[in-house]
Design a protein around this motif. Structure first.
Motif: not given
Length: 822
Positions: A635-636, A639, A692, A696-697, A700, A717, A720
């Motif tokens: 997912r990261l 993104l 983190c 990230s959620n 999104q 980003l 992160l």
């Protein structure tokens, strides 16, 4: 940037980059603060296990984080390569241990590199190589000259399977720690290091280690076991004293028997005429000599048929041989007070010996029915009690009775004050082949001689194959036969080798200068030591960690290092379990790191290890957990890939942000603040990762594609990628480059939270009326009490509970709560 995440391709590419750029090689740099991060080096068993992976991941995360803070970071690795497993493998495979060891080290180096650990490989050491062990031989010869090394016959723990002596610490529940065989007691000549000469300093130094877990320091204090007491002389029939040591002279009037070790001269003499004593001594020879073993075994003994005279009462006191007395502790004799000691009570009850009360307490009921826990609690406090049935001591508390007894015995020349230690000198001889040769030569005319410096190292032959019948060195004439360095006559070498804990007691210092061929250490050790962060299992609290502290002081006194303690901070990581138990082949629950690396990649393994539990707690392996870690990384990746595909983001203008953009940016900087605290202060990497994931959620769900929306996304980003880089370095290296940076993420600075970004324009204030929740109001973040009061009074849901009345009291907690009392 590829749209789909391929962990194996990413990890191969990034690891190639690190090799090509020599990314983790480090040299001394006085312009930057240094940071020495070290994890306990492995034994080259052949394959890494999950405990290794967790240990080394924790150390690597700390090292990478410190590097991003701008510190000059050293993180080395090596192998604790001597030891019995290599001999056992050689016996099984019919090959020299050196071949097995070298092959295993090569394989494990490949595994360590595959996991992406940022080691300075140019500093790798292996304790089985002469260029390493020659220097511990050299230090031994210096200690020999100082009188800190000596040889004597000693009753030892003998492992009949591994054919070697075991230290007390290496006997677990009466069995050898490696073979599992029941240990025997044997008298063997061996070499000792005088660790007791440093007992007080080792004890006092624990107070200078605030960065160590209290549990580890407590274990070392207990093992050193400093106690103040009296030596007391009971008189034998021939007028000679039988001396005992006690920390409780206030109970001297309660002594009803003396107990001696099975190997005590009194017991050996009695055995000549008494078959039952001889049988007892024979049986005692098949038990260990570790105190922990003696504490748990059934208490047994035999009367010797002799008595001694009590120094204060003049009464005759019988002497027994008992299996709970160690010949190596004190004089090998103890006084027994069954009225106030659980062990003595158990023994006296079993054999019908007298029991006297000499201490009064607040207890009621059976005076002697103490549980072990109750006795230890009372014994430790030494308060709330006084002597009874003790003549001149009656009515005195512990301290008063101690001083009175000391004065009486000193006046009669029947006792003296002493400081005693539970710690014993370190027996370092091992009757095995695959170890560092002890550098001593025996000459019939000159006695034992240390090998001269110009004849070091004493090189271990690497072509021998153990046959299971003793030490092959003793049968190797080419090794054994030599010349005396003093008279030049025929002589023989010592064939015992060092306890392998010698090898691991100074390796951390050698990492500073592994290429030094003319000295054990050089000035680089002064730059790097002490180790700033040490990581390893709590099972090493007494063995390795105590010995390493001892060696640090030996090296200091030899002028090799400047600091007193080797490790400033210590992190003891928990075990990795599967199905609630320790992984083992016999249980069929082993998870092979190689298999997981092949299926999920290194970053997923590292992420799971750091996310599933705090470092110091036990970690339960979970297949679902490793799958979840892999999904998060995918997912990261997506993104970032979607963001990058839209083109370069514009510069961030904090003055042009709308409310939604400010909210996301505030979430980013709140996350940065938490992660930094988790990394630096608490080592709570699991909660850092959770923060983190929350960020990230949020990203999104952030679909703002405006210029400033994309600028906020770019900043988030990048944040992160940097804060996750110590944990998942391969993917973050690639993401950082994809986000437009030419430098590697390991060379990027750590991102600190922006205080201004964390401040909200508005806040939600809870409003209470007479202590009960009646509403919530939105206020400017800088609103004062008057503004909050006015807004609350104007709120309809609050107003109906005020009902036109004027509050007689207003309680305001800025930013959180307003309570109106009417």
């Amino acid at each position: 940037m590829q749209s789909e995440y391929d962990p194996h391709a990413v990890e191969r590419e990034v690891q190639s980059y690190w090799v090509a750029h020599d990314s983790f090689h480090v040299v001394e740099d006085s312009a930057r603060p240094k940071f020495y991060s070290l994890s306990m080096f492995p034994y080259p068993s052949g394959r890494l296990h999950m405990g290794h992976v967790r240990n080394y991941t924790i150390g690597d995360v700390i090292a990478r984080y410190q590097r991003m803070l701008g510190r000059n970071v050293l993180q080395p690795i090596g192998f604790d390569a001597f030891g019995l497993p290599a001999e056992n493998a050689a016996l099984k495979n019919g090959q020299p241990p050196a071949q097995w060891t070298d092959s295993n080290m090569a394989y494990m180096v490949g595994q360590l590199k595959q996991l992406g650990f940022g080691y300075d490989w140019q500093r790798q050491v292996a304790t089985c190589k002469p260029e390493y062990y020659r220097w511990e031989q050299w230090l031994f010869t210096k200690l020999f000259a100082k009188g800190l090394v000596y040889r004597k016959k000693s009753l030892v723990n003998w492992d009949p399977v591994d054919h070697t002596v075991l230290a007390n610490e290496q006997v677990v529940d009466g069995r050898g720690w490696r073979s599992g065989a029941v240990v025997e007691q044997r008298e063997v000549s061996q070499w000792f290091l005088k660790i007791t000469a440093y007992a007080d300093e080792l004890l006092a130094g624990l107070d200078q280690l605030p960065g160590w877990p209290d549990a580890v320091k407590a274990m070392q204090r207990n093992w050193i076991g400093r106690s103040e007491g009296l030596e007391v002389d009971f008189t034998q029939a021939d007028g000679t004293p039988l001396t005992v040591f006690t920390t409780r002279p206030d109970t001297l009037y309660g002594v009803t028997y003396l107990a001696v070790a099975a190997q005590h001269p009194l017991a050996l003499e009695a055995a000549k005429a008494q078959p039952e004593v001889a049988r007892f001594i024979e049986e005692a020879g098949h038990t260990g000599v570790a105190e922990a073993t003696l504490e748990t075994m059934e208490k047994r003994g035999v009367a010797l048929g002799v008595s001694v005279t009590h120094p204060l009462t003049g009464e005759k006191v019988p002497v027994w041989a008992a299996n709970f007395v160690l010949m190596t502790y004190g004089s090998g004799a103890v006084m027994s007070v069954p009225g106030h000691d659980e062990r003595d009570f158990e023994f006296a009850t079993k054999y019908g010996l007298p029991i006297k009360q000499v201490v009064a307490s607040d207890r009621s009921g059976d005076e002697y029915a103490f549980s072990a826990a109750e006795w230890r609690s009372w014994y430790a406090d030494k308060t709330g009690t006084h002597a009874v049935n003790s003549g001149v001591l009656d009515g005195l508390d512990y301290h008063g009775a101690f001083e009175k007894v000391a004065a009486l015995l000193e006046a009669k020349h029947a006792g003296r004050r002493r400081v005693n230690y539970r710690l014993r000198d370190w027996g370092i001889s091992r009757q095995r082949y695959w170890g560092c040769p002890i550098p001593v030569i025996y000459c019939e005319h000159c006695g034992p001689q240390a090998v001269p410096d110009d004849q070091l190292p004493v090189v271990l032959p690497t072509n021998l194959v153990p046959d299971g019948r003793g030490n092959p060195l003793a049968k190797d004439d080419a090794f054994v036969n030599c010349r005396c360095p003093k008279c030049g006559g025929a002589a023989r070498r010592e064939t015992d080798t060092f306890d392998t804990f010698i090898d691991s007691s100074w390796y951390f210092a050698r990492y500073a200068c592994p290429d030094q061929t003319q000295a054990m250490l050089d000035a680089r050790a002064a730059y790097w030591l002490p180790v700033d962060q040490y990581v390893g299992g709590i099972e090493h609290a007494i063995l390795h960690l105590l010995y390493a502290r001892f060696f640090q002081k030996l090296m200091r006194d030899e002028g090799l290092v400047k600091v007193d303690e080797p490790f400033t901070n210590l992190l003891t990581q928990g075990m990795v379990l599967k199905d609630g138990t320790k992984m083992s082949k016999s249980k069929g629950n082993v998870v092979d790191p190689a298999t997981i690396l092949e299926s999920h990649g290194a970053d997923a393994v590292r992420l799971f290890m750091m996310f599933s539990a705090p470092p110091e707690l036990t970690l339960e392996w979970s297949d679902a957990g490793i799958d979840g870690a892999a999904r998060f990384l995918k997912r990261l990746w997506r993104l970032v890939a979607e963001h990058v595909a839209a083109g370069a983001a514009p510069a961030l203008d904090t003055n042009a942000l709308d409310a939604g953009q400010k909210t996301v940016r505030r979430k980013l900087h709140d996350t940065l603040a938490k992660v930094e605290d988790d990394y630096s202060r608490r080592h709570s990497f699991n909660t850092a990762i959770a923060a983190c994931m929350e960020l990230s959620n949020a990203l999104q769900k952030f679909t703002d594609t405006s210029a400033q929306g994309r600028a906020v996304m770019q900043e988030a980003l990048e944040g992160l990628a940097r804060v996750l880089a110590p944990i998942v370095p391969h993917i973050c290296h690639t993401l950082w480059r994809a986000l437009g940076h030419a430098e590697a993420v390991i060379d990027a600075p750590w991102p600190h939270a922006d205080v201004q970004a964390r401040r909200a324009d508005t806040l939600t204030l809870i409003v209470q009326v007479n202590g009960k929740l009646r509403g919530r109001i939105e206020l400017s973040a800088d609103a004062d009490q008057a503004a909050a009061h006015a807004a609350a009074m104007a709120d309809a849901s609050v107003a109906k509970f005020i009902d036109g009345r004027t509050p007689r009291k207003v309680v305001y907690v800025p930013g959180r709560l307003l309570n109106l009392v009417v």
